[in-house]
Design an enzyme around this catalytic site. Structure first.
Site, PDB file in Angstrom:
ATOM      1  N   GLN A 161     -10.093  40.943 -50.935  1.00  0.00           N
ATOM      2  CA  GLN A 161      -8.970  41.336 -49.318  1.00  0.00           C
ATOM      3  C   GLN A 161      -8.498  39.871 -49.325  1.00  0.00           C
ATOM      4  O   GLN A 161      -8.972  38.581 -49.172  1.00  0.00           O
ATOM      5  CB  GLN A 161      -9.745  41.252 -48.416  1.00  0.00           C
ATOM      6  CG  GLN A 161      -9.191  41.568 -47.124  1.00  0.00           C
ATOM      7  CD  GLN A 161      -9.769  41.606 -45.771  1.00  0.00           C
ATOM      8  OE1 GLN A 161     -10.340  39.852 -44.738  1.00  0.00           O
ATOM      9  NE2 GLN A 161     -10.225  42.966 -45.246  1.00  0.00           N
ATOM     10  N   ASP A 192      -5.304  40.942 -46.328  1.00  0.00           N
ATOM     11  CA  ASP A 192      -5.000  42.114 -44.773  1.00  0.00           C
ATOM     12  C   ASP A 192      -4.179  39.890 -44.066  1.00  0.00           C
ATOM     13  O   ASP A 192      -5.166  38.547 -43.928  1.00  0.00           O
ATOM     14  CB  ASP A 192      -6.881  41.393 -44.816  1.00  0.00           C
ATOM     15  CG  ASP A 192      -7.390  42.461 -42.972  1.00  0.00           C
ATOM     16  OD1 ASP A 192      -8.843  41.570 -42.486  1.00  0.00           O
ATOM     17  OD2 ASP A 192      -5.961  42.208 -41.762  1.00  0.00           O
ATOM     18  N   ASP A 240      -8.271  47.966 -38.976  1.00  0.00           N
ATOM     19  CA  ASP A 240      -9.143  47.603 -38.777  1.00  0.00           C
ATOM     20  C   ASP A 240      -8.425  47.176 -37.433  1.00  0.00           C
ATOM     21  O   ASP A 240     -10.060  48.121 -36.373  1.00  0.00           O
ATOM     22  CB  ASP A 240      -9.146  46.143 -39.590  1.00  0.00           C
ATOM     23  CG  ASP A 240     -10.283  45.461 -39.101  1.00  0.00           C
ATOM     24  OD1 ASP A 240     -10.313  44.320 -40.325  1.00  0.00           O
ATOM     25  OD2 ASP A 240     -11.360  45.256 -38.061  1.00  0.00           O
ATOM     26  N   ALA A 293     -17.953  41.842 -38.370  1.00  0.00           N
ATOM     27  CA  ALA A 293     -17.102  40.173 -38.592  1.00  0.00           C
ATOM     28  C   ALA A 293     -17.409  38.910 -38.994  1.00  0.00           C
ATOM     29  O   ALA A 293     -17.333  38.190 -39.491  1.00  0.00           O
ATOM     30  CB  ALA A 293     -16.071  39.677 -36.496  1.00  0.00           C
TER      31      ALA A 293
END
Ligand code: 0XW
Ligand code: MG
Length: 368
Positions: A161, A192, A240, A293
């Site tokens: 990512q 992302d 997301d 997170a």
């Protein structure tokens, strides 16, 4: 069974390596850990930790504060009656899914310990033994990004990512191409931006990278913006931050917007809520990740447990924060990454962790 006491702890989980996103750099998030104690003394553990106050509308001090309302609402309840527990929390407080998630996970841990079952089995059983993971490459120069991608692939990582946004898109485009140039067959790339681009920027980047096989994760801030990018871009859209609840997830599946999700247990409100979203995604053949997170072994064990129950074809992987803070609550059983996969905790029932009572120091709050 009945919940007799809830103890709340706040511990630092400092980032050991630079970890930055379009809207924030992670320094030392304070993780909230809860001990939910049954009348017979059995303890269930839960955790919630935000990487930064910008990632989602939550704040680590706010999680501790929310528990002053949520914890009393479930004292005296049977922790195995998860529908009742979650209904009590919803009646006591709207939103604040992070504190709810910590308590919900602790009830799952308690239930597993009382039934002598792992959470994986309580969630329906593992479809895979070790769970594929993805690794974040933070925002940096093209040379840094390509070097990290090489290093990670050498360590067995097959899903990268790449963070982007918060700077000139021309720098992002260069980093994306630099990483694409070193991707090996079988390695997936997601870019992302954590809501960082405008629609025009996202469409521009997608056009400049149209020859690259990748997905765009949360390129813009709103669902409407994502629809615009989906209509004019060249790449699949992974949602997301907008995947806030099962209704939003269902809407983005039925509208054809979502080609996949980056799901966070704490944003949905716990394993009970995440299980429902999992079932929806698997039933609609929609790829999803199982992660959060930030946080330590407790939230990691919850994420990898849920991740293990996914249909492998529709698993985007389970993400854990351990590589970035390198802290374990349970050195022996805490989830870690080995050759691109997250190892399942094997320390017993529930989350599978062996945690020494008192190892988190003095509680910041106790509810009875
Ligand atoms: C990579 N994560 C799962 C952890 C970071 O906190 C943000 C998140 C993401 O996918 O954006
Ligand atoms: Mg994301």
């Amino acid at each position: 069974m009945s919940i007799s006491e809830i103890r709340v702890y706040s511990i630092p989980l400092a980032a050991k390596s630079t970890y930055n996103m379009s809207n924030s750099t992670v320094t030392t998030p304070m993780s909230t850990i809860v001990e939910v104690v049954d009348a017979d003394g059995t303890i269930g553990y839960g955790e919630a930790c935000m990487a930064s106050p910008q990632f989602q509308p939550a704040h680590n001090a706010g999680i501790v504060s929310s528990l002053s309302v949520l914890a009393p609402s479930i004292i005296g309840l049977d922790p195995t009656k998860l529908t009742v527990v979650n209904a009590a929390m919803s009646s006591a407080m709207t939103g604040h899914t992070e504190g709810k998630a910590a308590l919900d996970i602790a009830c799952w841990d308690l239930m597993g310990k009382k039934l002598d079952m792992s959470i994986v089995d309580l969630l329906g059983g593992a479809r895979m033994t070790d769970v594929v993971t993805y690794h974040v490459v933070g925002i940096g120069s093209p040379e840094y990004a390509a070097g990290e991608a090489e290093r990670l692939q050498n360590e067995g990582i097959t899903r990268i990512q790449l963070k982007a946004g918060g700077r000139s898109i021309h720098d992002d485009i260069e980093s994306i191409h630099a990483v694409a140039d070193v991707l090996r067959p079988g390695t997936d790339l997601a870019v992302d931006t954590n809501r960082g681009w405008s629609t025009a920027e996202a469409i521009h980047v997608s056009a400049a990278c149209s020859n690259i096989t990748m997905s765009m994760e949360q390129p813009c801030a709103t669902e409407a913006e994502l629809h615009t990018v989906k209509a004019h871009g060249h790449h699949p859209i992974v949602v997301d931050e907008n995947s806030t609840d099962i209704g939003a997830v269902a809407r983005m599946i039925s509208s054809g917007l979502a080609d996949g999700f980056g799901l966070k247990i704490t944003r949905l409100g716990g394993l009970t809520a995440m299980r429902a979203v999992r079932d929806l995604c698997m039933a609609t053949r929609t790829p999803m990740s199982s992660d959060d997170a930030w946080g330590g072994d407790i939230i990691a064990a919850a994420g990898v447990a849920l991740g293990a129950t996914l249909d492998p074809q529709f698993s985007r992987g389970a993400w854990i924060a351990h590589p970035y803070h390198q802290t374990h609550y349970d050195e022996e059983n805490g989830p870690r990454i080995d050759d691109g996969f997250v190892t399942m905790p094997s320390g017993g029932a529930g989350l599978g962790l062996q945690i020494t009572e008192g190892q988190f120091g003095d509680p910041v709050a106790v509810y009875r």
